[in-house]
Each structure stands twice: as C-alpha cells, then as structure tokens.
Design an enzyme around this catalytic site. Structure first.
Site, PDB file in Angstrom:
ATOM      1  N   HIS A  96       0.681  -1.415  -0.149  1.00  0.00           N
ATOM      2  CA  HIS A  96       0.094  -0.342   0.074  1.00  0.00           C
ATOM      3  C   HIS A  96       0.863   1.320   0.025  1.00  0.00           C
ATOM      4  O   HIS A  96       0.358   2.428  -0.223  1.00  0.00           O
ATOM      5  CB  HIS A  96      -0.913   0.223   1.154  1.00  0.00           C
ATOM      6  CG  HIS A  96      -0.159   0.369   2.530  1.00  0.00           C
ATOM      7  ND1 HIS A  96       0.646  -0.678   3.338  1.00  0.00           N
ATOM      8  CD2 HIS A  96       0.157   1.398   3.427  1.00  0.00           C
ATOM      9  CE1 HIS A  96       1.241  -0.045   4.349  1.00  0.00           C
ATOM     10  NE2 HIS A  96       0.523   1.199   4.309  1.00  0.00           N
ATOM     11  N   HIS A 143       1.784   7.037  -0.104  1.00  0.00           N
ATOM     12  CA  HIS A 143       0.824   6.071   0.600  1.00  0.00           C
ATOM     13  C   HIS A 143      -0.619   5.948  -0.145  1.00  0.00           C
ATOM     14  O   HIS A 143      -1.122   6.889  -0.205  1.00  0.00           O
ATOM     15  CB  HIS A 143       0.678   6.690   2.108  1.00  0.00           C
ATOM     16  CG  HIS A 143      -0.059   5.665   3.016  1.00  0.00           C
ATOM     17  ND1 HIS A 143      -1.361   5.538   2.925  1.00  0.00           N
ATOM     18  CD2 HIS A 143       0.542   4.930   4.040  1.00  0.00           C
ATOM     19  CE1 HIS A 143      -1.761   4.627   3.922  1.00  0.00           C
ATOM     20  NE2 HIS A 143      -0.626   4.402   4.547  1.00  0.00           N
TER      21      HIS A 143
END
Length: 152
Positions: free
Chosen positions: A59, A74
C-alpha cells in the site's frame, strides 16, 4: 530537490491539511500533498532507489532520489488493513527505478468500499524545517505531470 518531480498518480490534488487522517493532515509523517486518484497506477516521481516497500501490504512505497530527496507514496487511508488485497507491486525493496516507471497497480474499485478514503498522501520526507508544500486544491493532475506544486 523536487524540481523534476512527476505526479505519481492521476487525480485531484488535495492539500495536506485536508487529508482525512490526522497522521497525515497533522504532518506527523512530514510535509507534502495528496491525490484523490482516478486511475489505479502509481509511478515513480523521481529517479532513485526503493528504500521502503512493504511486500505483504503493497500500500506504500518509499523512494530515495538520486539527489537525496526522500518520497513516500501512501495509497489510500487505512489501506494497510487490506493485507495487500487490491494491490499489485511491480518493484521490490532496493530496486533502482526511473521517473515514470510503474511501481504499483491498484484496483480502485475493489478497495473503495473497504477503506475510509482513496485520498493518497505523497510525503516529501526530508524538506528543511519550516518549508511547506503548496498545491491548488481540486486541480486535476495527470500521471507524470510536472510543476503542480511549489515549496515555500
């Protein structure tokens, strides 16, 4: 630093203070901006080395540029909880990458209902103290765009 920085995602720019997570909006991780993605591809914004990549969750990816700039991308808010579902990593820790190289593929539709937000913070980790990143809220950016933020 950050002069030739490419937009790592396509979407709508969000100022850091509007990111729906206090860790990012409070700049605890550092200064930057965010993108609300409209396309599930994440590219490297700089030439450099992958210095942080969680292979199990996929992620987020951190890159140290050749000029020493440190960037953390992110994807989404609370996406670590998905355990990598919806993410395809195309790089590994310590890989050398070129600006524009595809790092991640994200199935935005798959993860949309499972997380609070797709807003994706981009942290410029080692900006000198007191410097802030300025973006035009709501401005659309394409994958690989340049010159969409200023540092002041």
């Amino acid at each position: 630093m950050f002069e030739n920085f490419l937009s790592p995602m396509e979407g709508r720019l969000i100022p850091m203070e509007q990111v729906p997570d206090e860790v990012f909006s409070g700049r605890i991780m550092g200064e930057g901006f965010a993108i609300e993605p409209t396309r599930g591809e994440v590219i490297s914004p700089v030439d450099g080395t992958v210095t942080s990549f969680m292979a199990d969750t996929r992620h987020a990816v951190g890159i140290t540029a050749e000029d020493g700039a440190e960037v953390l991308i992110h994807v989404g808010i609370d996406t670590v909880k998905l355990g990598g579902s919806g993410f395809t990593g195309l790089v590994a820790q310590d890989d050398r990458v070129k600006a524009g190289q595809l790092l991640l593929e994200v199935d935005l539709e798959q993860i949309r209902a499972k997380v609070p937000s797709l807003v994706s913070p981009v942290i410029l980790m080692n900006l000198p103290a007191g410097q802030v990143v300025n973006v035009e809220s709501g401005r659309a950016v394409k994958l690989g765009d340049k010159g969409f933020f200023s540092i002041g």
